[in-house]
Design a protein around this motif. Structure first.
Motif, PDB file in Angstrom:
ATOM      1  N   VAL A 152       0.825  -1.215   0.000  1.00  0.00           N
ATOM      2  CA  VAL A 152       0.000   0.000   0.000  1.00  0.00           C
ATOM      3  C   VAL A 152       0.860   1.267   0.000  1.00  0.00           C
ATOM      4  CG1 VAL A 152      -0.358   0.459   2.480  1.00  0.00           C
ATOM      5  CG2 VAL A 152      -2.262   0.787   0.866  1.00  0.00           C
ATOM      6  N   ASP A 153       2.157   1.143   0.360  1.00  0.00           N
ATOM      7  CA  ASP A 153       3.003   2.343   0.325  1.00  0.00           C
ATOM      8  C   ASP A 153       3.362   2.773  -1.098  1.00  0.00           C
ATOM      9  OD1 ASP A 153       5.455   1.080  -0.505  1.00  0.00           O
ATOM     10  OD2 ASP A 153       6.090   0.766   1.565  1.00  0.00           O
ATOM     11  N   ALA A 154       2.951   1.999  -2.102  1.00  0.00           N
ATOM     12  CA  ALA A 154       3.058   2.472  -3.490  1.00  0.00           C
ATOM     13  C   ALA A 154       2.191   3.707  -3.690  1.00  0.00           C
ATOM     14  CB  ALA A 154       2.643   1.376  -4.466  1.00  0.00           C
ATOM     15  N   LEU A 155       1.063   3.740  -2.977  1.00  0.00           N
ATOM     16  CA  LEU A 155       0.183   4.908  -3.046  1.00  0.00           C
ATOM     17  C   LEU A 155       0.849   6.100  -2.367  1.00  0.00           C
ATOM     18  CD1 LEU A 155      -3.363   3.479  -2.122  1.00  0.00           C
ATOM     19  CD2 LEU A 155      -2.290   3.645  -4.384  1.00  0.00           C
ATOM     20  N   ASP A 156       0.523   7.273  -2.823  1.00  0.00           N
ATOM     21  CA  ASP A 156       1.006   8.483  -2.154  1.00  0.00           C
ATOM     22  C   ASP A 156       0.448   8.522  -0.732  1.00  0.00           C
ATOM     23  OD1 ASP A 156       2.331  11.265  -2.963  1.00  0.00           O
ATOM     24  OD2 ASP A 156       0.734  11.601  -1.491  1.00  0.00           O
ATOM     25  N   PRO A 157       1.252   9.032   0.223  1.00  0.00           N
ATOM     26  CA  PRO A 157       0.762   9.133   1.611  1.00  0.00           C
ATOM     27  C   PRO A 157      -0.516   9.962   1.733  1.00  0.00           C
ATOM     28  CG  PRO A 157       3.121   9.573   1.518  1.00  0.00           C
ATOM     29  CD  PRO A 157       2.662   9.431   0.096  1.00  0.00           C
ATOM     30  N   MET A 158      -0.814  10.757   0.720  1.00  0.00           N
ATOM     31  CA  MET A 158      -2.089  11.473   0.729  1.00  0.00           C
ATOM     32  C   MET A 158      -3.263  10.499   0.770  1.00  0.00           C
ATOM     33  SD  MET A 158      -3.259  14.222  -2.117  1.00  0.00           S
ATOM     34  CE  MET A 158      -2.082  15.417  -1.498  1.00  0.00           C
ATOM     35  N   ALA A 188      -2.712   6.974   1.402  1.00  0.00           N
ATOM     36  CA  ALA A 188      -2.414   5.858   2.314  1.00  0.00           C
ATOM     37  C   ALA A 188      -1.316   6.261   3.295  1.00  0.00           C
ATOM     38  CB  ALA A 188      -1.998   4.626   1.508  1.00  0.00           C
ATOM     39  N   PRO A 189      -1.666   7.136   4.242  1.00  0.00           N
ATOM     40  CA  PRO A 189      -0.638   7.603   5.180  1.00  0.00           C
ATOM     41  C   PRO A 189      -0.248   6.564   6.222  1.00  0.00           C
ATOM     42  CG  PRO A 189      -2.781   8.556   5.732  1.00  0.00           C
ATOM     43  CD  PRO A 189      -2.960   7.812   4.436  1.00  0.00           C
ATOM     44  N   SER A 190      -1.148   5.647   6.544  1.00  0.00           N
ATOM     45  CA  SER A 190      -0.908   4.742   7.664  1.00  0.00           C
ATOM     46  C   SER A 190      -0.185   3.489   7.210  1.00  0.00           C
ATOM     47  CB  SER A 190      -2.237   4.406   8.347  1.00  0.00           C
ATOM     48  OG  SER A 190      -2.792   5.585   8.885  1.00  0.00           O
ATOM     49  N   THR A 191       1.110   3.648   7.019  1.00  0.00           N
ATOM     50  CA  THR A 191       1.970   2.563   6.571  1.00  0.00           C
ATOM     51  C   THR A 191       3.360   2.820   7.132  1.00  0.00           C
ATOM     52  OG1 THR A 191       2.660   1.305   4.610  1.00  0.00           O
ATOM     53  CG2 THR A 191       2.589   3.702   4.381  1.00  0.00           C
ATOM     54  N   GLY A 192       4.146   1.752   7.311  1.00  0.00           N
ATOM     55  CA  GLY A 192       5.401   1.854   8.049  1.00  0.00           C
ATOM     56  C   GLY A 192       6.459   2.749   7.441  1.00  0.00           C
ATOM     57  N   THR A 193       6.568   2.740   6.108  1.00  0.00           N
ATOM     58  CA  THR A 193       7.593   3.548   5.450  1.00  0.00           C
ATOM     59  C   THR A 193       6.989   4.352   4.299  1.00  0.00           C
ATOM     60  OG1 THR A 193       8.178   1.607   4.107  1.00  0.00           O
ATOM     61  CG2 THR A 193       9.544   2.038   6.031  1.00  0.00           C
ATOM     62  N   PRO A 194       6.191   5.388   4.653  1.00  0.00           N
ATOM     63  CA  PRO A 194       5.577   6.201   3.593  1.00  0.00           C
ATOM     64  C   PRO A 194       6.636   7.002   2.836  1.00  0.00           C
ATOM     65  CG  PRO A 194       5.211   7.213   5.744  1.00  0.00           C
ATOM     66  CD  PRO A 194       5.880   5.896   5.999  1.00  0.00           C
ATOM     67  N   VAL A 195       6.437   7.156   1.538  1.00  0.00           N
ATOM     68  CA  VAL A 195       7.343   7.942   0.702  1.00  0.00           C
ATOM     69  C   VAL A 195       6.487   8.863  -0.161  1.00  0.00           C
ATOM     70  CG1 VAL A 195       9.283   7.880  -0.904  1.00  0.00           C
ATOM     71  CG2 VAL A 195       8.809   5.876   0.523  1.00  0.00           C
ATOM     72  N   ASP A 224      -1.723 -10.100  -3.079  1.00  0.00           N
ATOM     73  CA  ASP A 224      -1.386  -9.762  -1.699  1.00  0.00           C
ATOM     74  C   ASP A 224      -1.661  -8.288  -1.508  1.00  0.00           C
ATOM     75  OD1 ASP A 224       0.002 -12.263  -1.910  1.00  0.00           O
ATOM     76  OD2 ASP A 224       1.898 -11.216  -2.332  1.00  0.00           O
ATOM     77  N   LEU A 225      -2.213  -7.922  -0.363  1.00  0.00           N
ATOM     78  CA  LEU A 225      -2.288  -6.514   0.027  1.00  0.00           C
ATOM     79  C   LEU A 225      -1.561  -6.390   1.362  1.00  0.00           C
ATOM     80  CD1 LEU A 225      -3.378  -3.635  -0.540  1.00  0.00           C
ATOM     81  CD2 LEU A 225      -5.056  -4.187   1.219  1.00  0.00           C
ATOM     82  N   VAL A 226      -0.472  -5.613   1.376  1.00  0.00           N
ATOM     83  CA  VAL A 226       0.387  -5.583   2.555  1.00  0.00           C
ATOM     84  C   VAL A 226       0.719  -4.165   3.003  1.00  0.00           C
ATOM     85  CG1 VAL A 226       1.443  -7.796   1.924  1.00  0.00           C
ATOM     86  CG2 VAL A 226       2.536  -5.654   1.199  1.00  0.00           C
ATOM     87  N   GLU A 227       1.223  -4.097   4.239  1.00  0.00           N
ATOM     88  CA  GLU A 227       1.787  -2.885   4.834  1.00  0.00           C
ATOM     89  C   GLU A 227       0.764  -1.817   5.238  1.00  0.00           C
ATOM     90  OE1 GLU A 227       4.865  -2.764   5.879  1.00  0.00           O
ATOM     91  OE2 GLU A 227       6.036  -4.148   4.628  1.00  0.00           O
TER      92      GLU A 227
END
Ligand code: DIR
Ligand code: MN
Ligand code: MN
Ligand code: MN
Length: 313
Positions: free
Chosen positions: A235-241, A243-250, A276-279
């Motif tokens: 899910v961190d492939a998405l912009d933190p806008m 999907a902010p709630s992930t361990g290593t947002p970029v 798979d949907l992860v993180e």
């Protein structure tokens, strides 16, 4: 259609607690009910979120720089069996993570099942801000969620059975059938690996240049028609806008629509064998009354529904 579901409440591939709470949060948000009632899937699962507590040893010292090596190896080995037993029945398999180390289990499970059922090698579409292809020695963090692709492809090898030595030829994937989408935070040794092995990769730069439509055409052309596809979506492939709630947002990532579009395009091929949907980490909230966590869970549900065909008219 039949859908195998594996809910993995496991966070040992990285250091932040909470990513193990994602499957419950996704299910509570109605994901499985939607798949059953709106997309007409017949679900095969035991309705529990697995914590794999019985597999986690009291003592788990670092090994070759890896953190929690025994736990991650034992849990992914179990996941591999769970996914294999669904995939060998010819079912598409949905795995809800958990951190991305769990892909060692999911992909090894489908790779083995498809080899046995169809005599074919699977392709993997890895949607992520990161490449997760560090070897233990090259990793700065020691977090195994940054290493799954190196173990799955044989770039990283280990003979100890209790630390990924259980991965055999039948579990492995070819780097020629791997495609990355969404990259923007790739470590230096990982960049060298991409170059040395000619791995197909579409960064955010490529998406800006060509647009997501053209990128998906190119990604699927690389894989070729009629090849079974395992979609592993961080899910961190998405912009933190989105999907902010992930361990290593970029920052600078995919819009929700671009993420959904990727999943839709894979669904349209008719070749999706697993997703798979992860993180998703619902406990990492950006502040204002849980909005971030709720939005991230909603985004995750949307990606899964798109991968499983919700957008078909
Ligand atoms: C970094 C971050 N490349 C590492 N990786 C991931 O720890 O190896 N973050 N996967 O999500
Ligand atoms: Mn990842
Ligand atoms: Mn990532
Ligand atoms: Mn990095």
């Amino acid at each position: 259609d039949q859908l195998g579901v594996v809910a993995v409440g496991f966070s040992g591939g990285q250091c932040k607690p909470g990513v193990d709470a994602a499957p419950s949060a996704l299910i509570k948000n109605g994901l499985l009910k939607q798949l059953r009632d709106e997309l007409d899937y017949k679900l095969f699962h035991d309705d529990t979120v697995h914590s794999y507590k019985e597999l986690i040893p009291a003592s788990d010292p670092d090994y070759r720089g890896m953190k929690n090596p025994l736990a991650v190896s034992a849990v992914t080995r179990k996941i591999s069996e769970q996914v294999y037993s669904q995939a060998k029945e010819g079912r598409c398999v949905l795995t809800l993570g958990g951190d991305h180390s769990i892909a060692i289990g999911t992909i090894s499970g489908t790779a083995k099942a498809i080899r046995e059922r169809l005599g074919r090698e699977i392709a993997v579409i890895w949607v992520d801000a990161h490449t997760d292809i560090n070897t233990p020695e090259a990793s700065d963090s020691g977090n195994i969620h940054g290493m799954p692709v190196s173990f799955l492809s044989g770039l990283a090898k280990e003979s100890r059975e209790d630390i990924f030595g259980w991965l055999k030829e039948e579990h492995m994937i070819s780097l020629k059938k791997l495609v990355y989408i969404g990259l923007r935070d790739v470590d230096r040794p990982e960049k060298k690996t991409l170059r040395d092995h000619g791995i197909k990769a579409f960064s955010m730069h490529d998406i800006d240049r060509h647009g997501i439509g053209k990128v998906m055409d190119m990604a699927l052309a690389h894989i070729g028609t009629d090849t079974p596809i395992h979609l592993s979506f961080d899910v961190d492939a998405l912009d933190p806008m989105w999907a902010p709630s992930t361990g290593t947002p970029v920052r600078g990532g995919l819009t929700l629509r671009e993420g959904d579009f990727i999943a839709e395009c894979v669904h349209e091929t008719g070749c999706l064998i697993a997703m798979d949907l992860v993180e998703v980490n619902p406990t990492l909230d950006s502040g204002l009354n849980d909005i971030g966590a709720h939005e991230t869970v909603r985004a995750g549900c949307s990606l899964v529904r798109c991968g499983l065909g919700e957008s078909l008219l």
